[in-house]
Design a protein around this motif. Structure first.
Motif, PDB file in Angstrom:
ATOM      1  N   LEU A  63      21.475  86.161   9.659  1.00 54.86           N
ATOM      2  CA  LEU A  63      20.818  86.938  11.020  1.00 54.86           C
ATOM      3  C   LEU A  63      19.585  86.888  10.848  1.00 54.86           C
ATOM      4  CD1 LEU A  63      23.957  87.675  13.245  1.00 54.86           C
ATOM      5  CD2 LEU A  63      22.591  85.708  13.648  1.00 54.86           C
ATOM      6  N   PRO A  64      19.183  88.411  10.027  1.00 54.62           N
ATOM      7  CA  PRO A  64      17.630  89.347  10.482  1.00 54.62           C
ATOM      8  C   PRO A  64      16.722  88.006  10.085  1.00 54.62           C
ATOM      9  CG  PRO A  64      19.379  90.057   9.608  1.00 54.62           C
ATOM     10  CD  PRO A  64      20.849  89.658   9.868  1.00 54.62           C
ATOM     11  N   ASP A  65      17.214  86.856   8.838  1.00 56.72           N
ATOM     12  CA  ASP A  65      16.137  86.234   8.250  1.00 56.72           C
ATOM     13  C   ASP A  65      15.701  85.968  10.109  1.00 56.72           C
ATOM     14  OD1 ASP A  65      15.860  87.375   6.212  1.00 56.72           O
ATOM     15  OD2 ASP A  65      17.251  86.285   5.582  1.00 56.72           O
ATOM     16  N   ILE A  66      16.858  85.016  10.438  1.00 53.82           N
ATOM     17  CA  ILE A  66      16.591  83.937  11.684  1.00 53.82           C
ATOM     18  C   ILE A  66      16.184  84.003  12.915  1.00 53.82           C
ATOM     19  CG2 ILE A  66      19.218  83.108  12.476  1.00 53.82           C
ATOM     20  CD1 ILE A  66      18.210  80.428  11.823  1.00 53.82           C
ATOM     21  N   LEU A  67      16.871  85.052  13.428  1.00 51.81           N
ATOM     22  CA  LEU A  67      16.244  85.771  14.707  1.00 51.81           C
ATOM     23  C   LEU A  67      15.227  86.546  15.348  1.00 51.81           C
ATOM     24  CD1 LEU A  67      18.909  89.150  14.873  1.00 51.81           C
ATOM     25  CD2 LEU A  67      19.076  86.257  15.736  1.00 51.81           C
ATOM     26  N   PRO A  68      14.073  86.096  13.929  1.00 51.69           N
ATOM     27  CA  PRO A  68      12.018  86.370  14.873  1.00 51.69           C
ATOM     28  C   PRO A  68      11.822  84.592  15.589  1.00 51.69           C
ATOM     29  CG  PRO A  68      12.537  87.434  12.384  1.00 51.69           C
ATOM     30  CD  PRO A  68      13.581  86.581  13.021  1.00 51.69           C
ATOM     31  N   PHE A  69      12.893  83.697  14.832  1.00 52.53           N
ATOM     32  CA  PHE A  69      12.653  82.201  15.713  1.00 52.53           C
ATOM     33  C   PHE A  69      13.746  82.441  16.357  1.00 52.53           C
ATOM     34  CE2 PHE A  69      12.074  82.904  11.022  1.00 52.53           C
ATOM     35  CZ  PHE A  69      10.546  83.423  11.358  1.00 52.53           C
ATOM     36  N   ILE A  70      14.760  82.334  16.500  1.00 56.82           N
ATOM     37  CA  ILE A  70      15.879  82.678  18.094  1.00 56.82           C
ATOM     38  C   ILE A  70      14.979  83.487  19.132  1.00 56.82           C
ATOM     39  CG2 ILE A  70      17.929  83.205  18.565  1.00 56.82           C
ATOM     40  CD1 ILE A  70      16.997  80.658  16.885  1.00 56.82           C
ATOM     41  N   ASP A  71      15.105  82.679  20.336  1.00 58.62           N
ATOM     42  CA  ASP A  71      15.648  83.442  22.543  1.00 58.62           C
ATOM     43  C   ASP A  71      16.368  83.218  22.330  1.00 58.62           C
ATOM     44  OD1 ASP A  71      12.421  82.238  22.650  1.00 58.62           O
ATOM     45  OD2 ASP A  71      13.224  81.004  20.942  1.00 58.62           O
ATOM     46  N   ILE A  72      17.395  82.868  21.632  1.00 62.53           N
ATOM     47  CA  ILE A  72      18.720  83.143  22.549  1.00 62.53           C
ATOM     48  C   ILE A  72      20.137  83.205  21.924  1.00 62.53           C
ATOM     49  CG2 ILE A  72      20.502  82.340  24.175  1.00 62.53           C
ATOM     50  CD1 ILE A  72      17.638  80.553  25.156  1.00 62.53           C
ATOM     51  N   VAL A  73      21.205  83.948  21.934  1.00 60.78           N
ATOM     52  CA  VAL A  73      21.866  84.522  21.093  1.00 60.78           C
ATOM     53  C   VAL A  73      23.109  83.822  22.140  1.00 60.78           C
ATOM     54  CG1 VAL A  73      24.115  84.901  19.533  1.00 60.78           C
ATOM     55  CG2 VAL A  73      21.400  85.376  18.744  1.00 60.78           C
ATOM     56  N   GLY A 103       6.407  75.320  20.573  1.00 64.21           N
ATOM     57  CA  GLY A 103       6.672  75.700  21.577  1.00 64.21           C
ATOM     58  C   GLY A 103       7.777  75.555  22.104  1.00 64.21           C
ATOM     59  N   PHE A 104       8.835  75.479  21.078  1.00 60.09           N
ATOM     60  CA  PHE A 104      10.148  75.315  21.479  1.00 60.09           C
ATOM     61  C   PHE A 104      11.078  75.941  21.329  1.00 60.09           C
ATOM     62  CE2 PHE A 104       9.492  71.190  19.607  1.00 60.09           C
ATOM     63  CZ  PHE A 104      10.135  70.411  20.829  1.00 60.09           C
ATOM     64  N   THR A 105      12.579  76.237  22.412  1.00 57.05           N
ATOM     65  CA  THR A 105      12.865  77.314  22.945  1.00 57.05           C
ATOM     66  C   THR A 105      14.269  77.187  21.847  1.00 57.05           C
ATOM     67  OG1 THR A 105      12.215  77.926  24.699  1.00 57.05           O
ATOM     68  CG2 THR A 105      14.356  78.550  24.249  1.00 57.05           C
ATOM     69  N   LEU A 106      14.760  77.871  20.579  1.00 59.95           N
ATOM     70  CA  LEU A 106      15.664  77.987  20.638  1.00 59.95           C
ATOM     71  C   LEU A 106      17.195  78.555  20.364  1.00 59.95           C
ATOM     72  CD1 LEU A 106      12.682  76.732  18.707  1.00 59.95           C
ATOM     73  CD2 LEU A 106      14.694  77.075  16.684  1.00 59.95           C
ATOM     74  N   ALA A 107      18.248  78.149  20.048  1.00 58.19           N
ATOM     75  CA  ALA A 107      18.926  79.516  20.604  1.00 58.19           C
ATOM     76  C   ALA A 107      20.083  78.988  19.248  1.00 58.19           C
ATOM     77  CB  ALA A 107      20.336  79.074  21.859  1.00 58.19           C
ATOM     78  N   LEU A 108      20.823  80.210  18.872  1.00 58.20           N
ATOM     79  CA  LEU A 108      22.276  80.338  17.946  1.00 58.20           C
ATOM     80  C   LEU A 108      23.520  79.740  18.750  1.00 58.20           C
ATOM     81  CD1 LEU A 108      21.258  82.744  15.622  1.00 58.20           C
ATOM     82  CD2 LEU A 108      21.438  79.925  15.237  1.00 58.20           C
ATOM     83  N   ASP A 109      24.011  78.782  18.671  1.00 60.19           N
ATOM     84  CA  ASP A 109      25.699  78.804  19.570  1.00 60.19           C
ATOM     85  C   ASP A 109      26.918  79.293  18.681  1.00 60.19           C
ATOM     86  OD1 ASP A 109      27.310  77.522  21.233  1.00 60.19           O
ATOM     87  OD2 ASP A 109      27.601  75.467  20.450  1.00 60.19           O
ATOM     88  N   ASP A 110      27.587  79.930  19.015  1.00 59.17           N
ATOM     89  CA  ASP A 110      28.483  80.217  19.445  1.00 59.17           C
ATOM     90  C   ASP A 110      28.542  81.068  17.980  1.00 59.17           C
ATOM     91  OD1 ASP A 110      30.369  78.804  21.017  1.00 59.17           O
ATOM     92  OD2 ASP A 110      31.073  77.364  19.083  1.00 59.17           O
ATOM     93  N   VAL A 111      27.724  82.222  17.968  1.00 57.87           N
ATOM     94  CA  VAL A 111      27.835  83.749  17.531  1.00 57.87           C
ATOM     95  C   VAL A 111      29.464  84.192  17.146  1.00 57.87           C
ATOM     96  CG1 VAL A 111      26.880  85.487  16.019  1.00 57.87           C
ATOM     97  CG2 VAL A 111      25.678  82.997  16.978  1.00 57.87           C
ATOM     98  N   VAL A 112      29.942  84.519  16.506  1.00 57.97           N
ATOM     99  CA  VAL A 112      31.147  85.442  16.231  1.00 57.97           C
ATOM    100  C   VAL A 112      30.562  86.946  14.874  1.00 57.97           C
ATOM    101  CG1 VAL A 112      32.570  83.591  17.414  1.00 57.97           C
ATOM    102  CG2 VAL A 112      32.594  83.748  14.480  1.00 57.97           C
TER     103      VAL A 112
END
Length: 411
Positions: free
Chosen positions: A128-138, A113-122
């Motif tokens: 990225l395609p492997d982890i994005l299904p579990f990420i809410d905010i980029v 139930g946690f909300t996850l974000a990736l920081d400082d994407v450039v």
């Protein structure tokens, strides 16, 4: 039991409507340099225990969400379970390698139930395609992305069902570009710096409030003050609401403006006018979702608290509150501050603190402005009788006061 102090920086995060919806919380080991933290897990453990367990995160966030930077070690640790999942966003630092272990951990936290974000994407990392299904905010770092590449990155990410946050927005042109690209959230000094905040043109209510404040400060007669309320029915309604509220001290309903003014008292009337300046008008905004209003209220209260810690007398503490909240009037009215405050005939010490940052209260205003950016950016020595823990304590008290004010503010 004693605690090592930790130091808090906050930066507002806004939605497409310009409403504040979150803060990024920036924790530091001192107000001088963030590099003093040598053990990330140990330091963050203390932060979690102190800020989230003992103080209560509502002191810091109110109803907003808090983005918290998470290192790899912390991501993999059990400390994550101590965080209130409904109010925090776990922001994975750009230094974390997106390997299989990290991806598996993110999958688990997402299921919890946690909300996850990736920081400082450039750039579009191959993992990225492997982890994005579990990420809410980029979060996309605008300073690290060439403008001609930004559209391509955004186009790819928008197909992944994630929210896009543009960070490090420094000017209106960047903001407009990100709006056109379809970003959902926005963060940067363009919104955090008072001089860059989008102000509001002077409305009838604002002019009336300045007139009222001038009358109160020169101790005008009740009937003079009453005339301003009679010419502005919306202000009269708000006055009656606040005087009839539980906290006003009135034992019976008030049915005349003059009686309401007497019961409220000059000191409370002046304070109410100062705060109302930032919540009047037709925008419908409140302290809760308008960063300018919230910043003004917190700054004023923080100035007042710190003035008390410096041992200044009650009149100077009241001046400190007024200096704090008035220091944002230029952003509110979109006019030079000196033009706004000159008709108020302020005490020279107050005037010089606002315009020149001179005197004890002027230097205190500079200190508070620096802590609003990030506590590790505070330069120079602290005033005598103030220590690092005092800065944090005053900020937390001011935030709690502003949150309470928002809950009780009549609409």
């Amino acid at each position: 039991m004693t605690h090592q102090p930790f130091f808090l920086g906050r930066q507002p995060i806004l939605n497409r409507q310009g409403e504040q919806v979150a803060y990024e919380l920036l924790f530091r080991s001192s107000h001088f340099n963030s590099a003093d933290i040598t053990d990330d897990v140990s330091a963050t453990s203390s932060v979690i225990q102190y800020a989230f367990s003992e103080l209560g995160i509502h002191h810091v966030l109110g109803k907003h969400r808090g983005f918290i930077n998470i290192s790899r070690d912390l991501l993999m640790s059990d400390l994550i379970g101590l965080l209130p999942k409904e109010q925090v966003v776990l922001e994975l630092l750009e230094t974390i390698e997106l390997d299989s272990e990290v991806i598996a951990r993110c999958k688990y936290l997402k299921q919890e139930g946690f909300t996850l974000a990736l920081d400082d994407v450039v750039q579009l990392d191959k993992r990225l395609p492997d982890i994005l299904p579990f990420i809410d905010i980029v979060k996309l770092d605008l300073l690290g992305i060439a403008d001609h590449k930004l559209g391509t990155i955004v186009e790819f990410l928008r197909k992944q069902k994630v929210s896009l946050l543009a960070e490090k927005i420094d000017n209106a042109k960047q903001h407009q570009r990100c709006m056109e690209l379809g970003f959902d959230l926005f963060q940067g000094y363009y919104f955090a710096k008072p001089t860059m905040l989008e102000g509001k043109k002077s409305s009838t209510s604002h002019i009336a409030l300045l007139t009222l404040l001038g009358l109160v400060m020169r101790d005008a007669e009740v009937h003079e003050i009453e005339q301003v309320f009679k010419r502005n029915p919306n202000l009269a309604v708000n006055l009656m609401k606040i005087v009839n509220s539980v906290g006003s001290g009135a034992n019976r309903q008030i049915d005349t403006l003059s009686r309401a003014l007497i019961i409220l008292g000059r000191q409370q009337l002046k304070r109410w006018i100062q705060v109302l300046m930032f919540s009047s008008g037709d925008t419908g905004n409140s302290l809760e979702n308008n960063p300018l209003m919230l910043l003004a209220s917190v700054r004023g209260k923080q100035m007042e608290i710190l003035a008390g810690k410096l041992g200044l007398h009650s009149e100077q503490q009241d001046q400190a509150f007024m200096i704090g909240i008035f220091s944002l009037l230029d952003a509110l009215f979109q006019q030079p501050l000196v033009e706004i405050i000159t008709p108020l005939n302020l005490d020279p010490a107050v005037h010089n603190a606002l315009i020149l940052r001179e005197g004890e209260l002027g230097r205190l205003l500079l200190l508070v402005e620096e802590t609003e950016k990030r506590l590790d950016m505070v330069s120079g020595e602290l005033p005598v009788n103030l220590n690092e823990a005092d800065l944090l304590s005053a900020e937390l008290q001011a935030l709690e006061w502003a949150n309470q004010l928002n809950q009780s503010n009549p609409s």
